[in-house]
Design a protein around this motif. Structure first.
Motif, PDB file in Angstrom:
ATOM      1  N   VAL A   1       0.812  -1.212   0.000  1.00 25.13           N
ATOM      2  CA  VAL A   1       0.000   0.000   0.000  1.00 25.13           C
ATOM      3  C   VAL A   1       0.847   1.263   0.000  1.00 25.13           C
ATOM      4  O   VAL A   1       0.327   2.356  -0.154  1.00 25.13           O
TER       5      VAL A   1
ATOM      6  N   PHE B   1      11.098  -6.299  11.365  1.00 31.66           N
ATOM      7  CA  PHE B   1      11.128  -5.890   9.967  1.00 31.66           C
ATOM      8  C   PHE B   1      12.524  -6.042   9.381  1.00 31.66           C
ATOM      9  O   PHE B   1      12.681  -6.346   8.202  1.00 31.66           O
ATOM     10  N   PHE B   2      13.506  -5.859  10.241  1.00 35.34           N
ATOM     11  CA  PHE B   2      14.861  -6.027   9.749  1.00 35.34           C
ATOM     12  C   PHE B   2      15.107  -7.487   9.355  1.00 35.34           C
ATOM     13  O   PHE B   2      15.667  -7.767   8.295  1.00 35.34           O
TER      14      PHE B   2
ATOM     15  N   VAL C   1       8.828  -0.730  19.708  1.00 35.83           N
ATOM     16  CA  VAL C   1       9.434  -0.238  18.474  1.00 35.83           C
ATOM     17  C   VAL C   1      10.764  -0.921  18.212  1.00 35.83           C
ATOM     18  O   VAL C   1      11.064  -1.307  17.092  1.00 35.83           O
TER      19      VAL C   1
ATOM     20  N   LEU D   1       0.346  -0.230  10.897  1.00 33.67           N
ATOM     21  CA  LEU D   1       1.708  -0.653  11.187  1.00 33.67           C
ATOM     22  C   LEU D   1       2.731   0.389  10.736  1.00 33.67           C
ATOM     23  O   LEU D   1       3.800   0.519  11.307  1.00 33.67           O
ATOM     24  N   ARG D   2       2.374   1.115   9.681  1.00 32.29           N
ATOM     25  CA  ARG D   2       3.276   2.172   9.242  1.00 32.29           C
ATOM     26  C   ARG D   2       3.193   3.365  10.181  1.00 32.29           C
ATOM     27  O   ARG D   2       4.128   4.159  10.277  1.00 32.29           O
TER      28      ARG D   2
ATOM     29  N   ALA E   1      11.463  -3.222  15.076  1.00 30.10           N
ATOM     30  CA  ALA E   1      12.596  -2.971  14.187  1.00 30.10           C
ATOM     31  C   ALA E   1      13.288  -4.292  13.902  1.00 30.10           C
ATOM     32  O   ALA E   1      13.630  -4.599  12.764  1.00 30.10           O
TER      33      ALA E   1
ATOM     34  N   THR F   1      -3.563  -2.305   7.392  1.00 29.13           N
ATOM     35  CA  THR F   1      -2.133  -2.425   7.669  1.00 29.13           C
ATOM     36  C   THR F   1      -1.418  -1.079   7.713  1.00 29.13           C
ATOM     37  O   THR F   1      -0.271  -1.028   8.114  1.00 29.13           O
ATOM     38  N   VAL F   2      -2.092  -0.014   7.313  1.00 28.60           N
ATOM     39  CA  VAL F   2      -1.400   1.272   7.424  1.00 28.60           C
ATOM     40  C   VAL F   2      -1.112   1.581   8.887  1.00 28.60           C
ATOM     41  O   VAL F   2      -0.220   2.367   9.195  1.00 28.60           O
TER      42      VAL F   2
ATOM     43  N   GLU G   1      12.519   0.631   3.627  1.00 29.29           N
ATOM     44  CA  GLU G   1      11.913   1.772   4.306  1.00 29.29           C
ATOM     45  C   GLU G   1      11.189   1.412   5.592  1.00 29.29           C
ATOM     46  O   GLU G   1      11.233   2.160   6.550  1.00 29.29           O
ATOM     47  N   ILE G   2      10.537   0.250   5.607  1.00 32.54           N
ATOM     48  CA  ILE G   2       9.812  -0.083   6.836  1.00 32.54           C
ATOM     49  C   ILE G   2      10.743  -0.200   8.015  1.00 32.54           C
ATOM     50  O   ILE G   2      10.582   0.447   9.044  1.00 32.54           O
ATOM     51  N   TRP G   3      11.764  -1.062   7.867  1.00 34.27           N
ATOM     52  CA  TRP G   3      12.607  -1.226   9.051  1.00 34.27           C
ATOM     53  C   TRP G   3      13.408   0.029   9.321  1.00 34.27           C
ATOM     54  O   TRP G   3      13.718   0.352  10.464  1.00 34.27           O
TER      55      TRP G   3
ATOM     56  N   LEU H   1       2.766   3.204  13.367  1.00 31.68           N
ATOM     57  CA  LEU H   1       3.248   2.898  14.709  1.00 31.68           C
ATOM     58  C   LEU H   1       4.539   3.621  15.084  1.00 31.68           C
ATOM     59  O   LEU H   1       4.624   4.240  16.154  1.00 31.68           O
ATOM     60  N   PRO H   2       5.569   3.559  14.236  1.00 35.48           N
ATOM     61  CA  PRO H   2       6.787   4.283  14.620  1.00 35.48           C
ATOM     62  C   PRO H   2       6.518   5.779  14.769  1.00 35.48           C
ATOM     63  O   PRO H   2       7.168   6.446  15.576  1.00 35.48           O
TER      64      PRO H   2
ATOM     65  N   TYR I   1      11.451   2.169  11.603  1.00 28.63           N
ATOM     66  CA  TYR I   1      11.494   1.711  12.987  1.00 28.63           C
ATOM     67  C   TYR I   1      12.847   1.983  13.627  1.00 28.63           C
ATOM     68  O   TYR I   1      12.930   2.387  14.784  1.00 28.63           O
TER      69      TYR I   1
ATOM     70  N   TYR J   1       0.500   9.405   7.501  1.00 27.37           N
ATOM     71  CA  TYR J   1       0.733   8.524   8.651  1.00 27.37           C
ATOM     72  C   TYR J   1       0.223   9.185   9.917  1.00 27.37           C
ATOM     73  O   TYR J   1      -0.383   8.561  10.776  1.00 27.37           O
TER      74      TYR J   1
END
Ligand SMILES: Nc1ncnc2c1ncn2[C@@H]1O[C@H](COP(=O)(O)OP(=O)(O)OP(=O)(O)O)[C@@H](O)[C@H]1O
Ligand SMILES: Nc1ncnc2c1ncn2[C@@H]1O[C@H](COP(=O)(O)OP(=O)(O)OP(=O)(O)O)[C@@H](O)[C@H]1O
Ligand SMILES: [Mg+2]
Ligand SMILES: [Mg+2]
Lengths: 416, 358, 271, 260, 309
Positions: free
Chosen positions: A188, B142-143, B135, E237-238, B139, E234-235, E281-283, E240-241, E286, E18
């Motif tokens: 997304v 996802f890592f 968090v 989860l984005r 991390a 699922t957004v 980008e996701i990790w 959250l950080p 975080y 976000y």
């Protein structure tokens, strides 16, 4: 008790990929209803049970275990992750794994993957066809790809990574530049991907997505002004749910088809409408019958069922087949044009014949293009290049066999 | 008065410190072990073993690991999936690269890989607390997802990033049949379960709980927060890593990173909360609840609907399953906020008083 | 003033309280609080004082307790099913044991939150001033977060916060805990003052028995979830047992803490 | 009469501590001798608890030094202080809420436990024996504090007064040489306070533990303490025997009020 | 340079989106100390409601005006969110007063499952679209200054403005009404808040309702961008950080956090990503948040974590 051939159906009608999983499952089940309405396979009726996987591997495995106990003749995992897991179990359970248009590409090699049947096309076929189409568009042979820049935007999973070896191989051969842009599940958020595309300005974008990732990609392409005409999707990125919402914004977007496209006019669709939906037994909404993913479902069911029919030819007409027998049938499938016509698939697909060495049976594809309202074919038949794919399949399958310490099947084994 | 410890006097602290000090409990546990090790393999169907019991056992083990970190030491972790993945891929590399590596060896080494990874991502816990720590662990999650997709070395250069194992053996016995797989998982679970139980009722377990309940006070009575937290991370990620190895090797056979996605982490966390934070038993009950209940609902709902003359579609079932599952979670929490294990012990307490109400 | 003369504000009638569905704590407690009275609830640790107060103010649910028998009436109205907020609106406020200040709020914010149910800005400001004059220490600490004040300051804050609601019936749970002697005295003076001038009724659970009996007009002694003795404060203070166990007197003199050797005796009214 | 006191165990020298603008302690010095009961009194917010926090390393004073048996420390963490034999109870209960009474007190023994993680997991040999040895010790304390019936109850469910006792038990389990008690008797009635005094005096007598006591009940302070320090908003305004302190005018004005 | 600015801008816009989701988390956390796991499901639920009502309203009423249909759909979806808030309070929160955060977190998980089930049962599980007339095609500015110009997405700009407006409104609401203080009190200590007469039931209905409306706005914007479908959940989860970086209790923190995360993740993906194979980008988001936390463990604007004995 009437003789019934049991077929497990693993599907997902919930979760992130439900919009795409649902029409597929509808087509799959409607086709089985049609077969029953036509009198079954030589009198053997089909029975099935649907199990919801939510596109989750663990859940799929549970479904598989549950349904296999009911006498499964073959199983379609309908997710690459589940295919990997079930592939390991199939030889023990003696149930063929049919993966029409997905799964692992090297499993086309039947001498190593005895139980896997990626009939009618693997991802390597898809990517090869796309490259050919691009070359055609550039005005000729593959040499026209030289110096071009092609970006692969892919779902960051084994599914998305499947085409990479082939595309790299082709890049080596023809000297185009391949840019790999992974997109995290479920896809997304693609802003940075498309910013990179805007910066690199590739000549073509190949989209290897599934579910919402496709829609998002096309919308982002629109938002960053990337021409949709230069985008080619895999066959899981070329159905109505992917483009419907974008409508005009997706105009010109191309996708490779697994032979069939949207086929509302085909005989099989008319039969289904007449013999299933008219009787009030249709599975999904009537107006979606004949759409791309619906057709994929119907065709997937048909190929499996034809495997059963082929097995009956050898092991006894009108009998219920075991998984092992169906495996033989799938391996000795010979769907000639007349047979396809009789089944109602005239014009939808081309003949297919499988063998011990070749579990795929055909490598044909076409390109269709969204015109803002519907999918239209815009290319002739394309055939993936055996010269490229064969060695790749061989070497990858051999690596698998070595890792697993598998002996390749002997010719004798092939006969049995 | 079926369940009473009356008349069972403890004459030494040793006997009071047994795992199950009450005789009835010991009898029940012995029966349970008998059923689990003898009756179940003899009677259970293929499906039950393979699709229900094996995943349940493995998840119970993972939940146990998570419970040590979250339930006992109070460090919220949403990275359990990553620890499982590290365990699985670690063990895979040892198993596939080193000829003749025994399964048990790979199991332990996989667990140790997870330990190392757990320690690394546990370091922020020395400074960051509570939900904020989530968090750090996310991390890690996802890592790890990314790493196993992207770094080809870990997957032995398979193009798709998914790998598989076969020819599993323990002491020369093949782990191929459902029964052998079941017994193998069960044995691992029992052994680790007992070790974990020992730990949590020893000094180190008390240190973890002290840190969880009030870290400043714990420091004042001489507990080193760093040691306690990191040891919890280490032990927990070891166990989770071992569970990851089992999940990959024994249950799936072939897997891709998505098998250990963030969903897995969440599910594990839910297991320990719904089962009971800070309870070994709770991990098992919670795993049972989260793993088995949806499957049960999925099979039971059509039957139920059939009884009242309805036919629900697959979608209908799937959605009803979600709703009922959600409602049950809430309902159980309202009945007993401290989890199913607490509900169980309250039940025992009632049984103790039975037939008197109080 | 005697307990029977004035109308009864609070009538607790034979209540039983169970925690967690299994732990029976109150085993039939009855007590009455007359309008404008100061009633003391005495008893050792674990006698059930706090539980009784929670039952009245309906704060039991959060502790997973429930009243299973008996009735509680406030000015003739059954209140078991009212929410704590509705009770506050009817003028019943509890000062909880163990302070329970809002840790992240400053002292002043804590106090102002106490006036949540009131709307007139002017009156609230006046009340705030009043609390500050009662507890000048709070004024100097008004801007620091409650969590970073000393135990006694928090106790003052909790009491002051309750007063900000302008209650008519205050349930005080161990108000003197952690307060310096002269503040303890002040607190009781405040109680007396509010009682006399604003006719506020008090029900206080208190360990400082001598203080409590000095200021209260009626007392109940609880033990093990039951009321074992009650009577006018004066009479209780003269009771020999009360003197020995609750006032620490041997004969007429206060016994030295150093001298009491026999700490293993436990004479009780109940077996 | 007064027992003879040993040498100075704990010496606090010119301690200053402030939080932002608030001066919690300014330039405080006093000493504690072996075997005595040393009380600290003062109005609310005077800095008594902060003083204890400085002594056992929860707060780091900005200035000054604290010496324990001649060893000076300013930047020592709580663990090191605990290792040197300083035990502590808390004003606002700081028990481990989720654990039983027994486990709470057992945590106090943790410093004494020598077995490692592996041994504990296997629970064999030394680990097992050690556990039992510690358990015996803890049971003594439980007996001593008369909390046997609640051994296995989670402390969160205990009434306030008993929690205070468990807190004391936990500190005692450390076998401290110096015991810092922060209002151990708050929330108790006279009878219970008598018990507590008994416990404290017995510990003081039998084990020779030095006690530093914060308490607001003047009866208790006058009766059981040997010497008293009086703090008033960060400053020390008195130091001496209970009689001396009681006679000190500053102290009377700032703290005791006229009625005492 | 042009590209850098474009990425930066893209990051800022993404960050605003976000932040919109993060805001929902912050609201509920502020008011009850509960980390509302169901926020993602609420976004999905609200968006589904809005999308379907926008389809159904013309069908029911025969109105053919898109604006009217959208407005009515928004109002109806808002009403649905109110009902959700009310039911959540009545059936769940009320019964879990004063329980530990973990318990409440779990309860919101139950709510998540329930909402996902109900939402898809009532509203369906295909892709639906929300068409509120957002412009889709890009505009290029500064094409004289930089080669290729800077691409700006009108849709994003509008969305960012809506988000900013919402934040301003909420900040004002909490500052001016004094409810803010009560909320913080409730989050600190349910029981004490009850004891002084704060009606938890009403407060919670209000806050969940506001969070529902925030979810609706987020769902509407995201839905109009992506289409309304399960993945919308699922957004969360984005986001959250973002919440954690900004501080769990701070409304402005959500915005600042959003901007930092948005910019950080886009720049990292575009500049570092290609070096390591992309998809970072996701990790990275975080890890970035973690980096900030190591410096400030309570997030940028969060209230200091109190530990005192
Ligand atoms: N939340 C709870 N759960 C279970 N039991 C409880 C709970 N709260 C109190 N109890 C039990 O109820 C009994 C009475 O406790 P309560 O707090 O009412 O006593 P109390 O008279 O206020 O004592 P104290 O003077 O020490 O405060 C005690 O035995 C206690 O163990
Ligand atoms: N961590 C802190 N941050 C800010 N101020 C603090 C902190 N700790 C203590 N204080 C302040 O220092 C002063 C002394 O507090 P302390 O707790 O030492 O008082 P005390 O003498 O123990 O009082 P009490 O008898 O009420 O317990 C108080 O005004 C308090 O608000
Ligand atoms: Mg009490
Ligand atoms: Mg203090």
């Amino acid at each position: 008790q009437a003789k019934e051939q049991f077929i497990p159906v693993l599907s997902y009608r919930t979760g992130p990929y439900a919009p795409n999983g649902t029409p597929w499952a509808n087509g799959y089940i409607d086709y089985m209803k049609l077969v029953n309405a036509r009198g079954g396979i030589n009198g053997v009726k089909l029975a099935w049970e649907e199990c919801e996987t939510g596109y989750d591997t663990a859940r799929s495995v549970e479904c598989y275990e549950r349904l296999k106990g009911k006498g499964a003749s073959f199983v379609q995992p309908l997710s690459t992750g589940a295919t990997f897991a079930i592939t390991e179990k199939a030889p023990v359970d003696k149930i063929p794994v049919v993966t029409i248009g997905y799964g692992r590409s090297e499993s086309a090699d039947g001498t190593v993957f005895k139980w896997n049947f990626p009939i009618a096309g693997t991802y390597w076929v898809a990517s090869d066809a796309i490259l050919q189409a691009i070359a055609k568009k550039e005005g000729g042979g593959m040499d026209k790809l030289k110096g071009k820049k092609i970006a692969l935007v892919y779902h960051d999973s084994p599914f998305g990574k499947e085409p990479i070896p082939l595309m790299q191989e082709r890049a080596r051969m023809h000297g185009y530049d391949l840019q790999l842009l992974p997109v995290a599940h479920p896809g997304v958020e693609q802003k940075s991907t498309w910013l990179q595309i805007r910066q690199a300005r590739p000549d073509y974008v190949v989209l290897w997505g599934w579910g919402i990732m496709n829609t998002t990609a096309i919308k982002e392409a629109q938002a960053t002004g990337y021409p949709r005409e230069k985008m080619y999707g895999v066959w899981w990125a070329g159905a109505e749910p992917d483009v419907k919402d974008v409508a005009d914004g997706a105009k010109g977007y191309n996708a490779v088809t697994m032979q069939h496209g949207a086929e509302p006019q085909s005989k099989v669709v008319k039969d289904i409408l007449a013999m299933v939906h008219e009787k009030g037994q249709g599975t999904g909404p009537k107006d979606e019958v004949g759409q791309v993913l619906y057709m994929r479902g119907a065709m997937s069911a048909m190929l499996g069922i034809e495997g059963i029919r082929a097995a009956q030819e050898r092991f006894g007409k009108g009998k219920v087949m075991t998984g092992e027998q169906v495996r033989w049938g799938l391996e000795n499938l010979n769907l000639t044009q007349p047979k396809l016509d009789a089944l109602g698939f005239a014009g939808v697909m081309r003949p297919i014949s499988t063998s011990c060495a070749d579990h795929m049976g055909a490598a044909w594809a076409r390109i269709h293009t969204w015109d803002g309202k519907q999918w239209k074919f815009t290319s002739d038949w394309l055939q993936a290049d055996d010269q490229v794919i064969k060695p790749l399949v061989k070497s990858t399958a051999a690596k698998y066999a070595a890792e697993k310490k598998l002996e390749p099947r002997t010719p004798a084994d092939c006969q049995s | 008065m079926l369940y009473r410890e009356n008349g069972q006097f403890k004459t030494s602290y040793r006997s009071d410190q047994q795992i199950f000090p009450i005789r009835q409990d010991r009898v029940v546990i012995a029966l349970f072990a008998l059923v689990a090790f003898v009756l179940v393999p003899a009677l259970a169907s293929d499906y039950t073993l393979r699709a229900l019991l094996i995943p349940f056992l493995i998840m119970a083990l993972a939940a146990l690991g998570v419970n040590i970190l979250v339930g006992y030491c109070g460090q919220i972790s949403l990275g359990s999936g990553a620890f499982m993945a590290v365990g699985a891929y670690g063990a895979f590399n040892f198993f596939a690269r080193i000829d003749g590596m025994p399964l048990l060896g790979a199991l332990v080494l996989g667990g140790l890989c997870a330990t190392a990874f757990g320690l690394l991502f546990g370091l922020p816990s020395l400074r960051v607390k509570g939900l904020y720590l989530a968090v750090a662990t996310l991390a890690a999650q996802f890592f790890a997802d990314w790493m196993f997709l992207r770094v080809k070395w870990f997957t032995m250069d398979t193009p798709s990033g998914s790998v598989s194992v076969s020819n599993l053996q323990v002491f020369g016995l093949p782990i191929e049949s459902d029964i052998s797989k079941y017994l193998f998982c069960l044995s691992v679970l029992v052994v680790i379960g007992i070790l974990a139980k020992n730990l949590v009722r020893s000094a180190i377990g008390r240190e973890w709980m002290a840190i969880r309940d009030m870290d400043v006070a714990a420091a004042v009575i001489g507990i080193r927060p760093m040691y306690a937290k990191l040891s919890a991370f280490a032990v927990s990620s070891f166990i989770i890593g071992v569970a990851g190895v089992l999940w990959a090797f024994v249950y799936l056979g072939a897997w891709e990173p998505a098998a250990f996605s963030v969903d897995m982490s969440f599910r594990l966390l839910f297991m320990v909360i719904i089962g009971g934070l800070g309870s070994i038993m709770g991990s098992f009950i919670g795993a049972g609840f989260i793993v088995l209940l949806p499957i049960f609902l999925n099979q039971f709902l059509p039957v139920l609907a059939g009884l009242v003359g309805l036919e629900i579609s697959t979608v209908g079932i799937a959605h009803a399953e979600l709703m009922i599952f959600g409602a049950l979670i809430v309902w159980f929490l309202i009945v007993e906020p401290h989890g199913l294990a607490k509900l169980w012990s309250t039940g025992k307490q009632k049984l103790r008083l039975w037939p008197f109400p109080h | 003033m005697t307990a029977t003369a004035a109308p009864i504000v609070l009538d607790v009638n034979g209540i039983e309280v169970i925690y967690n569905h299994v732990i029976l704590v109150l085993k039939g407690v009855s007590l009455q609080v007359p309008e404008g009275g100061i009633v003391a609830l005495l008893g050792g640790n674990g006698a059930g004082k706090t539980t009784t107060l929670r039952a009245v103010s309906n704060l039991l649910r959060g502790e997973r307790g429930e009243v299973t028998k008996g009735s509680i009436e406030l000015r003739g109205e059954r209140i078991e099913n009212l929410s704590p907020a509705q009770l506050v609106q009817r003028g019943v406020v509890q000062v909880m044991e163990g302070r329970h200040c809002f840790a992240h709020l400053t002292i002043e914010e804590n106090l102002l939150t106490g006036a949540y149910t009131r709307s007139s800005k002017g009156e609230i400001a006046a009340s705030l001033e009043k609390v500050y004059t009662y507890f000048p220490r709070l004024k100097t600490r008004r801007t620091s977060q409650a969590a970073y004040t000393s135990g006694g300051e928090q106790q003052m804050c909790a009491i002051g916060r309750a007063l900000m609601a302008q209650p008519s019936l205050v349930l005080l749970d161990e108000p003197s805990m952690g307060l310096a002697p002269q503040i303890v005295e002040e607190v009781f003076e405040i109680v007396k003052d509010l009682n006399a001038r604003e006719n506020v009724t008090f029900l206080l659970a208190e360990q400082n028995t001598s203080m409590a009996l000095r200021y209260a007009n009626y007392g109940y002694i609880m033990e093990n979830g039951r009321v074992v003795m009650d009577g006018p404060a004066r009479e209780l203070a003269d009771n020999e047992d009360v003197k020995e166990f609750y006032l620490g007197m041997g004969g007429t003199e206060r016994k030295s803490f150093r001298e009491v050797k026999s700490y293993r005796r436990r004479k009780r009214w109940l077996a | 009469m007064r027992r003879p006191f040993g040498e100075v165990v704990l010496e606090v020298e010119n301690i200053s501590l402030s939080f932002g603008g608030v001066k919690a302690l300014s330039d405080i010095s006093f000493d504690v001798r072996e075997h005595e009961v040393r009380a600290i009194i003062g109005p609310n917010g005077a800095g008594k608890s902060s003083m204890l926090n400085c002594i056992n390393g929860v707060y780091q004073p900005q200035q000054g030094a604290i010496r324990f048996r001649g060893r000076e420390f300013r930047h020592m963490n709580s663990r090191q202080v605990a290792e040197m034999g300083v035990g502590r109870t808390f004003q606002n209960l700081a028990l481990f809420k989720g654990m039983s009474v027994l486990d709470n007190i057992m945590t106090g023994r943790n410093l004494k436990i020598r077995s490692n993680l592996l041994l504990q997991a296997l629970r064999i040999g030394p680990a097992e024996r050690e556990e039992i040895r510690q358990r015996e010790f803890v049971e003594h304390i439980i007996d001593f504090l008369e909390i046997q019936p609640w051994r296995k109850t989670p402390v969160g469910q205990l009434p306030y007064g008993l929690q205070k006792r468990v807190d004391l038990g936990r500190a005692l389990a450390m076998e401290p040489q110096v015991l810092l008690l922060d209002e151990p008797m708050a929330g108790m009635n006279v009878e219970e306070k008598q018990d507590m005094c008994r416990f404290i005096l017995d510990v003081n007598d039998e084990f020779g533990t030095t006690v530093v006591l914060i308490e607001h009940d003047m009866g208790v302070v006058m009766d059981i303490s040997d010497r008293v320090v009086v703090l008033d908003y960060g400053r020390k305004i008195g130091d001496g025997t209970p009689q001396e302190v009681r006679a000190n005018e500053d102290v009377v004005r700032a703290y005791l009020g006229t009625s005492h | 340079m042009g590209f850098f600015l474009e990425t930066l801008l893209g990051g800022l816009m993404a960050g605003m989106l976000y932040a919109l989701v993060a805001l929902g988390f912050v609201l509920i956390f502020k008011a009850s100390g509960v980390f509302n796991f169901a926020q993602g499901a609420m976004v999905l639920f609200a968006a589904l409601a809005m999308a379907r009502f926008a389809e159904w309203v013309p069908a029911w009423t025969g109105l053919d005006n898109k604006i009217v249909a959208n407005v009515l759909a928004f109002l109806l979806a808002g009403a649905v969110m109110f009902v959700v808030a009310w039911l959540v309070e009545l059936l769940v929160l009320r019964r879990l007063v004063n329980q530990e955060a973990a318990t409440l977190l779990m309860a919101t998980l139950g709510i998540t499952y329930f909402l996902e089930g109900v939402g898809q049962t009532i509203f369906g599980s295909s892709i639906y679209k929300i068409d509120i007339g957002m412009p889709k095609d890009p505009v290029i500015v500064f094409d004289q200054v930089f080669q290729g110009g800077i691409l700006i997405n009108k849709e994003d700009v509008i969305a960012a403005c809506i988000a900013a407006g919402l934040v301003a409104l909420l900040t004002l609401f909490f500052q001016k009404t004094g409810t803010g203080r009560a909320l913080r009190a409730v989050a600190d200590d349910h029981q004490a808040a009850q004891s002084i007469g704060i009606p938890l039931d009403r407060i919670w209905v209000i806050v969940w309702c506001v969070a529902g409306v925030v979810a609706l706005v987020a769902g509407m914007i995201w839905g109009s961008k992506l289409g309304v479908q399960f993945s919308l959940a699922t957004v969360a989860l984005r986001a959250l950080p973002v919440v954690i970086l900004g501080g769990l209790t701070s409304v402005p923190g959500a915005i600042i956090g959003g901007l930092i995360i948005g910019v950080g993740e886009k720049l990292s993906e575009v500049y570092i990503g290609p070096l390591v194979g992309g998809g970072i980008e996701i990790w990275f988001a975080y890890v970035l948040a973690l980096g900030f936390l190591l410096i400030r463990p309570q997030g940028l604007f969060g209230e200091k974590i109190i530990d005192r004995v």
